[in-house]
Write an enzyme that holds these catalytic residues in place. Structure first.
Site, PDB file in Angstrom:
ATOM      1  N   HIS A 151       0.835  -1.325   0.096  1.00 12.34           N
ATOM      2  CA  HIS A 151      -0.120   0.143   0.251  1.00 12.34           C
ATOM      3  C   HIS A 151       0.668   1.699   0.009  1.00 12.34           C
ATOM      4  O   HIS A 151       1.707   1.202  -0.024  1.00 12.34           O
ATOM      5  CB  HIS A 151      -1.197   0.040   1.202  1.00 12.34           C
ATOM      6  N   ASP A 189       3.105  -4.788   7.882  1.00  8.80           N
ATOM      7  CA  ASP A 189       1.592  -3.735   7.832  1.00  8.80           C
ATOM      8  C   ASP A 189       0.726  -4.331   7.910  1.00  8.80           C
ATOM      9  O   ASP A 189       0.559  -5.798   6.966  1.00  8.80           O
ATOM     10  CB  ASP A 189       1.643  -3.183   7.162  1.00  8.80           C
ATOM     11  N   GLN A 207      -4.277  -5.282   7.055  1.00  6.03           N
ATOM     12  CA  GLN A 207      -5.741  -5.990   5.802  1.00  6.03           C
ATOM     13  C   GLN A 207      -5.474  -7.425   6.666  1.00  6.03           C
ATOM     14  O   GLN A 207      -5.953  -8.005   6.564  1.00  6.03           O
ATOM     15  CB  GLN A 207      -5.186  -5.891   4.461  1.00  6.03           C
ATOM     16  N   LYS A 215     -10.293  -0.894  10.256  1.00  2.25           N
ATOM     17  CA  LYS A 215     -10.384  -1.603   9.587  1.00  2.25           C
ATOM     18  C   LYS A 215     -10.399  -3.187  10.860  1.00  2.25           C
ATOM     19  O   LYS A 215     -10.942  -4.434  10.013  1.00  2.25           O
ATOM     20  CB  LYS A 215      -9.187  -2.245   8.978  1.00  2.25           C
ATOM     21  N   CYS A 247      -4.641   3.350  -3.238  1.00  2.00           N
ATOM     22  CA  CYS A 247      -3.307   2.897  -3.013  1.00  2.00           C
ATOM     23  C   CYS A 247      -2.484   1.737  -3.012  1.00  2.00           C
ATOM     24  O   CYS A 247      -1.880   1.732  -2.351  1.00  2.00           O
ATOM     25  CB  CYS A 247      -3.614   3.540  -1.726  1.00  2.00           C
TER      26      CYS A 247
HETATM   27  N1  PMP Z   1      -1.486  -0.646   4.082  1.00  2.00           N
HETATM   28  C1  PMP Z   1      -3.111  -1.130   4.135  1.00  2.00           C
HETATM   29  C2  PMP Z   1      -1.976  -2.571   3.342  1.00  2.00           C
HETATM   30  C3  PMP Z   1      -3.814  -0.621   3.416  1.00  2.00           C
HETATM   31  O1  PMP Z   1      -5.229  -1.269   3.769  1.00  2.00           O
HETATM   32  C4  PMP Z   1      -4.430   0.549   4.440  1.00  2.00           C
HETATM   33  C5  PMP Z   1      -5.946   0.734   4.303  1.00  2.00           C
HETATM   34  N2  PMP Z   1      -5.932   0.555   3.614  1.00  2.00           N
HETATM   35  C6  PMP Z   1      -2.810   1.314   4.625  1.00  2.00           C
HETATM   36  C7  PMP Z   1      -1.825   0.354   4.720  1.00  2.00           C
HETATM   37  C8  PMP Z   1      -3.298   2.760   5.741  1.00  2.00           C
HETATM   38  O2  PMP Z   1      -4.194   2.806   6.590  1.00  2.00           O
HETATM   39  P1  PMP Z   1      -5.489   3.354   7.400  1.00  2.00           P
HETATM   40  O3  PMP Z   1      -5.198   4.648   6.293  1.00  2.00           O
HETATM   41  O4  PMP Z   1      -5.885   3.179   8.473  1.00  2.00           O
HETATM   42  O5  PMP Z   1      -3.893   4.508   7.535  1.00  2.00           O
END
Ligand code: PMP
Length: 503
Positions: A224, A301, A304, A327, A466
């Site tokens: 991401h 990270d 997910q 999430k 993203c």
């Molecule tokens: N890493 C991953 C794998 C994600 O899916 C996301 C959110 N889509 C993020 C980081 C960032 O998360 P947040 O926007 O809640 O900070």
């Protein structure tokens, strides 16, 4: 029969979507020939195997235990069976069989989430955008209200009753997070706004001070943007560079290539546990072991993974693990960083202010011990209380049960998608996926598909998620991404597939 006429599709649509949905689908589907839905689907022996593995899952999941052929003519391949026939039959069985998670029915879980009773455009909401954010159960909504109604004050700073109530809520939430991810204790948990802020913290407080010109940071092609941009920022400041482990056509990290990236200049690695774009799962245990053999710390990270599988940061030996509360059924604006206690002792705070100090003169500052030294300013206290409530809710259902049920839902989803003519699932059909799956459809932009599905009350995400380097690895700029949670049903997945056939 390989495909029905438009009229038959319409009839089935009424069954599955209820009166309003059926009529609208009937109008859309009427008169369309099979050919108008695109080229042949992705029915493969692999998919049939996958479908069968699902059908032979334990019988506590709806529709499971039925042999694929029991839904059609004997000997007919499940992948070639008319999908609408099958989904209609399965949906009826799904609602009859009432799937359960650890003895709790999905229906009763759904009733905990008020938003799931919403209607969108006259249809029952089908929320399949859980990789972007999940919904909140009543207990979390009520917890926030109780916090503001009875406990709110600033934390740590006052001798009064409300200050201790707020501090108790905040600090016991830290313990709840530690328990949920198997951390040593509350002292190894730092509250942040979410995974993005968590990765920025790890990059700035723990990696940046160690970087020299020519050093390298290892990522993967699945990341991401939140796990790319913060590293790019510190690398460009320090004259270091990023290298990324490649993934194969199935969306799996090529471990041998990952291993080859390590050299004496490698300072840090940061990897997604689960890809938010493809849903594929990284072998984090092996990847961390490879890094540790070279003395390289690893940040995982977990944005997910945290809400979809049991996570044990000590079993995986992660140096850092970050996730976002929103999430995982918790409020927005709260998340956590786990750090190994000995590493937290060595970091350099990158934000200064109140709360994180022990003593300040105009010349110098002495910091609080971790984790508070990394939490400058007033935190999201209500969010932390809501996060604890959400994690306790997930724990009551059971993370193993959630994982098992979502695995079954995902197999049904991938199998249904792969049967749709003209639809390409990104990554291998038999790859394990958690939460999300991406696809594109011939002749339709992802944005158009997202918009049309919304007309049927179905929420999916369309775009680059993203994760542009990841999608570009597959020659794409955008995809459609349905993503599931434990409150979704087999019936909803079948309705998504039906809608995709007629839009
Ligand atoms: N890493 C991953 C794998 C994600 O899916 C996301 C959110 N889509 C993020 C980081 C960032 O998360 P947040 O926007 O809640 O900070």
């Amino acid at each position: 029969m390989i495909y029905e006429t438009g009229a038959a599709v319409a009839g089935r649509g009424s069954d599955l979507l209820g009166d309003v949905g059926g009529e609208a689908l009937a109008r859309q589907g009427a008169g369309r020939s099979p050919a108008s839905f695109g080229a042949a689907g992705q029915s493969t022996p692999l998919l049939e195997k996958l479908a069968r593995s699902y059908w032979t899952e334990p019988a506590d999941y709806a529709g499971v235990g039925q042999s694929p052929t029991s839904f059609g003519a004997a000997g007919q391949s499940p992948a070639l069976m008319d999908y609408t026939d099958r989904s209609g039959e399965l949906s009826r069985r799904a609602s009859a069989a009432q799937p359960t998670l650890g003895g709790i029915s999905v229906e009763s879980i759904r009733s905990d989430f008020p938003i799931l009773s919403e209607r969108v455009g006259g249809y029952p909401l089908i929320f399949l955008d859980n990789a972007a954010t999940t919904q909140r159960p009543n207990c979390v909504i009520e917890r926030i209200s109780r916090y503001y109604g009875r406990e709110h004050s600033n934390v740590h700073r006052g001798a009064h009753e409300l200050a201790s109530r707020a501090t108790d809520a905040y600090e016991s939430a830290r313990s709840a997070v530690a328990r949920f991810i198997g951390a040593e204790d509350a002292g190894s948990i730092i509250f942040v706004r979410g995974a993005t802020e968590g990765i920025n913290l790890v990059a700035n407080s723990f990696a940046r001070p160690t970087l020299r010109p020519g050093d390298e940071i290892i990522l993967t092609q699945l990341e991401h943007h939140a796990n790319i941009v913060p590293w790019q920022m510190i690398a460009s400041e320090r004259g270091a560079r990023l290298v990324a482990a490649p993934v194969d056509d199935c969306g799996q990290i090529i471990l041998s290539e990952y291993e080859k990236l390590f050299n004496p200049r490698t300072r840090f690695a940061s990897i997604a546990h689960v890809s938010n774009a493809l849903g594929t799962v990284a072998p984090v245990g092996e990847m961390i072991a490879i890094a540790h053999r070279r003395g390289v710390p690893v940040c995982v990270d977990g944005a997910q993974s945290a809400a979809h599988m049991p996570v044990d940061v000590r079993a995986m030996d992660a140096d850092f693990y970050v996730f976002s509360g929103h999430k995982a059924c918790a409020p927005t604006g709260i998340g956590a960083v786990y750090g190994k206690p000995e590493l937290l002792e060595r970091g350099v705070p990158y934000q200064g202010g109140g709360n994180m100090i022990e003593d300040v003169t105009l010349e110098r500052t002495r910091y609080q011990p971790p984790p508070r030294r990394y939490e400058a300013g007033t935190g999201n206290i209500a969010g932390a209380a809501g996060l604890a409530e959400a994690l306790e809710y997930l724990t009551r259902i059971g993370m193993r049960e959630i994982e098992k049920y979502e695995d079954a839902l995902m197999l049904r989803l991938v199998s249904a998608l792969a049967d749709i003519p003209g639809l390409r699932v990104i990554g291998g059909l038999d790859a394990r996926r958690v939460c999300a799956v991406s696809f594109v459809m011939a002749g339709r932009t992802p944005e158009e598909i997202g918009r049309r599905l919304n007309e049927y009350g179905i929420a999916v995400r369309a775009g680059h998620h993203c994760a542009q380097p990841c999608l570009r690895r597959f020659g794409l700029e955008e995809t459609v991404r349905p993503s599931i949670s434990f409150y979704n049903t087999f019936n909803e997945i079948d309705r998504l597939a039906d809608a995709l056939r007629v839009i």
